[in-house]
Design a protein around this motif. Sequence first.
Motif, short mmCIF file in Angstrom:
data_model
loop_
_atom_site.label_atom_id
_atom_site.label_comp_id
_atom_site.label_asym_id
_atom_site.label_seq_id
_atom_site.Cartn_x
_atom_site.Cartn_y
_atom_site.Cartn_z
N GLU A 1 -22.08 -145.23 -58.43
CA GLU A 1 -23.48 -144.79 -58.40
C GLU A 1 -23.70 -143.59 -59.31
N LYS A 2 -22.72 -142.70 -59.38
CA LYS A 2 -22.86 -141.53 -60.26
C LYS A 2 -22.86 -141.92 -61.74
N LEU A 3 -22.20 -143.01 -62.05
CA LEU A 3 -22.12 -143.46 -63.44
C LEU A 3 -23.37 -144.23 -63.88
N LEU A 4 -24.09 -144.81 -62.92
CA LEU A 4 -25.21 -145.70 -63.21
C LEU A 4 -26.55 -144.97 -63.20
N VAL B 1 -30.01 -155.72 -59.63
CA VAL B 1 -30.89 -154.64 -60.09
C VAL B 1 -30.82 -153.42 -59.18
N GLY B 2 -30.71 -152.24 -59.80
CA GLY B 2 -30.74 -150.99 -59.06
C GLY B 2 -29.36 -150.39 -58.87
N ARG B 3 -29.30 -149.07 -58.97
CA ARG B 3 -28.03 -148.34 -58.90
C ARG B 3 -27.21 -148.72 -57.67
N HIS B 4 -27.82 -148.65 -56.49
CA HIS B 4 -27.07 -148.89 -55.26
C HIS B 4 -26.61 -150.35 -55.18
N GLY C 1 -26.73 -142.19 -68.26
CA GLY C 1 -25.69 -143.00 -67.64
C GLY C 1 -25.75 -144.46 -68.08
N ILE C 2 -25.01 -145.30 -67.38
CA ILE C 2 -24.95 -146.73 -67.70
C ILE C 2 -26.20 -147.43 -67.16
N ASP C 3 -26.95 -148.06 -68.06
CA ASP C 3 -28.15 -148.77 -67.60
C ASP C 3 -28.00 -150.28 -67.63
N ARG C 4 -26.96 -150.78 -68.31
CA ARG C 4 -26.71 -152.22 -68.32
C ARG C 4 -25.21 -152.48 -68.25
N VAL C 5 -24.82 -153.39 -67.38
CA VAL C 5 -23.45 -153.87 -67.31
C VAL C 5 -23.49 -155.34 -67.70
N LEU C 6 -22.74 -155.72 -68.71
CA LEU C 6 -22.79 -157.07 -69.26
C LEU C 6 -21.41 -157.70 -69.17
N VAL C 7 -21.31 -158.78 -68.39
CA VAL C 7 -20.04 -159.45 -68.19
C VAL C 7 -20.15 -160.87 -68.74
#
Length: 298
Positions: A202-205, A227-230, A280-286
Motif C-alpha cells: 500500500e505504501k508503494l502504490l 482498482v485501488g490501492r487497498h 508511487g506505482i500507479d499501474r502494475v502490468l503482468v
Amino acid sequence: MPSNDNPPDDTEDLREAEAVFRDAHGYLFGIAYRMLGTVGEAEDVLQEAWIRWQTYDRSRVENPLAFLATTVTRLAINVLQSARVRRQAYVGPWIPEPVDTSADPALGAENAEALEVAVLMLMEKLTPTERAAYVLREAFGYPYEQIAEIVGQTSANARQLVSRARKHLAAEKRAGVPAEDHRRFLTAFVAAAQEGEVAVLEKLLTEDAVSYSDGGGVVRASKFPVVGRHRVAKYYHGFADRFWVGVTVAPAEANGRPAVSLSRDGAVFAVLTVSVTPDGIDRVLVMMNPSKIAAMAG
C-alpha cells in the motif's frame, strides 16, 4: 526476406532495394510497433511493405526512407482499424506485447516517446489516424506538412490530430520518474508481493493504482482490472503463497523501462512491469499470454 527470383538484369537493382530496406528496418519497426503494440503485427506490416517496395517502380522514388515510412504508416492504420475490433473481443485486459529493448536498443535510441507499455495502453483510446499523427510527431519529429501527406489530411488537420491525441493522453498520462527510481519501486514491489506484505504494498502504490493481468484466455489470469490501492495490495497478498512458489525473478528491460521476468522450472511464464509516478506505482502490468512474452522469454 523473400528470395530473389528476378532476372539477372534486375539482380543488382534488387540488391540495392534490399540494402535500403534492411538499413531502414529498425526505424520502420519503431513506427509500426508504436502504432500497433504487437511485434507480430508490426513485422507483418514490414513484410507487406517489403513486397510493395520490391515490386514498385523505385526509379520514381526520390526519398526511399520517406516512401517506406509512408507505406508502413498507412498499412499500420489499416491493420489497427481491424485490430480494434479483435481487441474488443479479447479475453480480459489487453496489454501491448513487451519488447526487450536491451536486446534491441535501437528501438528507443532516437526517442523513447510512445514506447512505454503503459503509454501504449493509453494510445489504444486514440483513433488510428490520431495515433499515427502522434507517433510521427512525438516519437519521430515529423513536420506537420509531412504528417498531413502521409495520413491524407491537410496540415491544419494534422495539427488538430496531434493536438487531440496529446489532450487525450494528457488527461491520463502522468509524469514518470528516472530509471533508477523506477527500478527501486519495482524491486520493492516484487519483494513485498512475494511476501504478501499488504502494508508495504500500500505504501508503494498510489491511491488510484490499477493492476492489469493479460492472459488472453490462454492462461489463468484476472479478467478484470483490480482498482485501488487497498484492493491491489490485497490482491497480491491473496496470491503470495501460490503465485510465487518456486518462482525465479530475473531483471529485464521492457520498452525502455525496468521489468522482471518470472520463471518456474526454467520456463518464463510472465513479464511484470510497473508505471511509476512521483507519488508511487500507479499501474502494475503482468503479461502472461504465452504468445506475447515468447520473445522476452527467449
